[in-house]
Design a protein around this motif. Structure first.
Motif, PDB file in Angstrom:
ATOM      1  N   MET A 119      49.365  35.964  40.983  1.00  0.00           N
ATOM      2  CA  MET A 119      47.922  36.336  40.634  1.00  0.00           C
ATOM      3  C   MET A 119      48.177  37.070  39.073  1.00  0.00           C
ATOM      4  N   GLY A 120      47.091  37.296  38.552  1.00  0.00           N
ATOM      5  CA  GLY A 120      47.177  37.944  37.062  1.00  0.00           C
ATOM      6  C   GLY A 120      45.967  38.776  36.954  1.00  0.00           C
ATOM      7  N   ILE A 121      45.779  38.572  35.517  1.00  0.00           N
ATOM      8  CA  ILE A 121      44.525  39.690  34.950  1.00  0.00           C
ATOM      9  C   ILE A 121      43.982  38.623  33.949  1.00  0.00           C
ATOM     10  N   SER A 122      42.501  38.491  34.070  1.00  0.00           N
ATOM     11  CA  SER A 122      41.815  37.747  32.952  1.00  0.00           C
ATOM     12  C   SER A 122      40.506  38.775  32.609  1.00  0.00           C
ATOM     13  N   THR A 123      39.931  38.271  31.588  1.00  0.00           N
ATOM     14  CA  THR A 123      38.753  39.014  31.085  1.00  0.00           C
ATOM     15  C   THR A 123      37.889  38.125  30.302  1.00  0.00           C
ATOM     16  N   HIS A 124      36.660  38.475  30.121  1.00  0.00           N
ATOM     17  CA  HIS A 124      35.537  37.772  29.806  1.00  0.00           C
ATOM     18  C   HIS A 124      34.713  38.540  29.094  1.00  0.00           C
ATOM     19  N   ILE A 125      34.230  38.268  27.893  1.00  0.00           N
ATOM     20  CA  ILE A 125      33.250  38.965  27.156  1.00  0.00           C
ATOM     21  C   ILE A 125      31.922  38.337  26.951  1.00  0.00           C
ATOM     22  N   LEU A 126      30.884  38.891  27.217  1.00  0.00           N
ATOM     23  CA  LEU A 126      29.603  38.497  26.935  1.00  0.00           C
ATOM     24  C   LEU A 126      28.633  39.382  25.984  1.00  0.00           C
ATOM     25  N   THR A 146      48.638  41.281  44.971  1.00  0.00           N
ATOM     26  CA  THR A 146      48.587  39.978  45.573  1.00  0.00           C
ATOM     27  C   THR A 146      47.019  39.180  45.043  1.00  0.00           C
ATOM     28  N   GLN A 147      46.247  40.119  44.668  1.00  0.00           N
ATOM     29  CA  GLN A 147      44.877  39.522  44.256  1.00  0.00           C
ATOM     30  C   GLN A 147      44.755  39.501  42.692  1.00  0.00           C
ATOM     31  N   HIS A 148      44.051  38.657  42.277  1.00  0.00           N
ATOM     32  CA  HIS A 148      43.715  38.297  41.033  1.00  0.00           C
ATOM     33  C   HIS A 148      42.881  39.439  40.404  1.00  0.00           C
ATOM     34  N   HIS A 149      42.866  40.024  39.281  1.00  0.00           N
ATOM     35  CA  HIS A 149      42.031  41.094  38.721  1.00  0.00           C
ATOM     36  C   HIS A 149      41.245  40.546  37.550  1.00  0.00           C
ATOM     37  N   HIS A 150      39.795  40.378  37.662  1.00  0.00           N
ATOM     38  CA  HIS A 150      39.055  39.762  36.645  1.00  0.00           C
ATOM     39  C   HIS A 150      38.339  40.912  35.962  1.00  0.00           C
ATOM     40  N   ILE A 151      38.540  41.301  34.863  1.00  0.00           N
ATOM     41  CA  ILE A 151      37.786  42.593  34.332  1.00  0.00           C
ATOM     42  C   ILE A 151      36.765  42.133  33.143  1.00  0.00           C
ATOM     43  N   PRO A 152      35.475  42.004  33.476  1.00  0.00           N
ATOM     44  CA  PRO A 152      34.429  41.221  32.386  1.00  0.00           C
ATOM     45  C   PRO A 152      34.007  42.622  31.658  1.00  0.00           C
ATOM     46  N   LEU A 153      33.589  42.189  30.180  1.00  0.00           N
ATOM     47  CA  LEU A 153      33.121  43.304  29.472  1.00  0.00           C
ATOM     48  C   LEU A 153      31.667  42.725  28.858  1.00  0.00           C
TER      49      LEU A 153
END
Length: 111
Positions: free
Chosen positions: A1-8, A91-98
């Motif tokens: 699992m990992g960390i991702s992000t997305h910026i809109l 064990t869970q992926h963490h997606h942190i959008p902005l």
């Protein structure tokens, strides 16, 4: 699992491309840099941890929003945005959008 992000960029209604992103991990009272990235054409950094394992700890993502808005010839109230979050289940992926505008931002736990 990992960390991702997305910026809109919600003012323009499109992804924020080319934003520098820094991922750090809290060790005691010190922030330790882990990774750097730049948002792609879809405004995403998909693999901030690379091959490093996700840990049950506190992380911080710093978004260099001032440089992004300067590239658009737009002034901003926020030269950078920092989002601090705690990983309880590694064990869970963490997606942190902005969601970003020149004078405001919001975030949430994504999927």
């Amino acid at each position: 699992m990992g960390i991702s992000t997305h910026i809109l960029d919600t003012t323009l209604g499109r992804p924020a491309v080319g934003v520098e992103v820094l991922l750090e991990k809290l060790r005691g009272s010190t922030w330790m840099p882990l990774a750097r990235g730049v948002t792609d054409d879809d405004g995403r950094c998909k693999t901030l941890l690379g091959q490093d394992p996700l840990e049950q700890t506190t992380y911080r993502i710093r978004f260099e929003t001032g440089a992004y808005f300067k590239s658009l010839n737009t002034s901003t109230l926020y030269p950078f945005v920092e989002i601090t979050f705690t990983v309880a289940n590694y064990t869970q992926h963490h997606h942190i959008p902005l969601l970003l505008t020149a004078n405001g931002y919001t975030t949430y736990r994504g999927t």
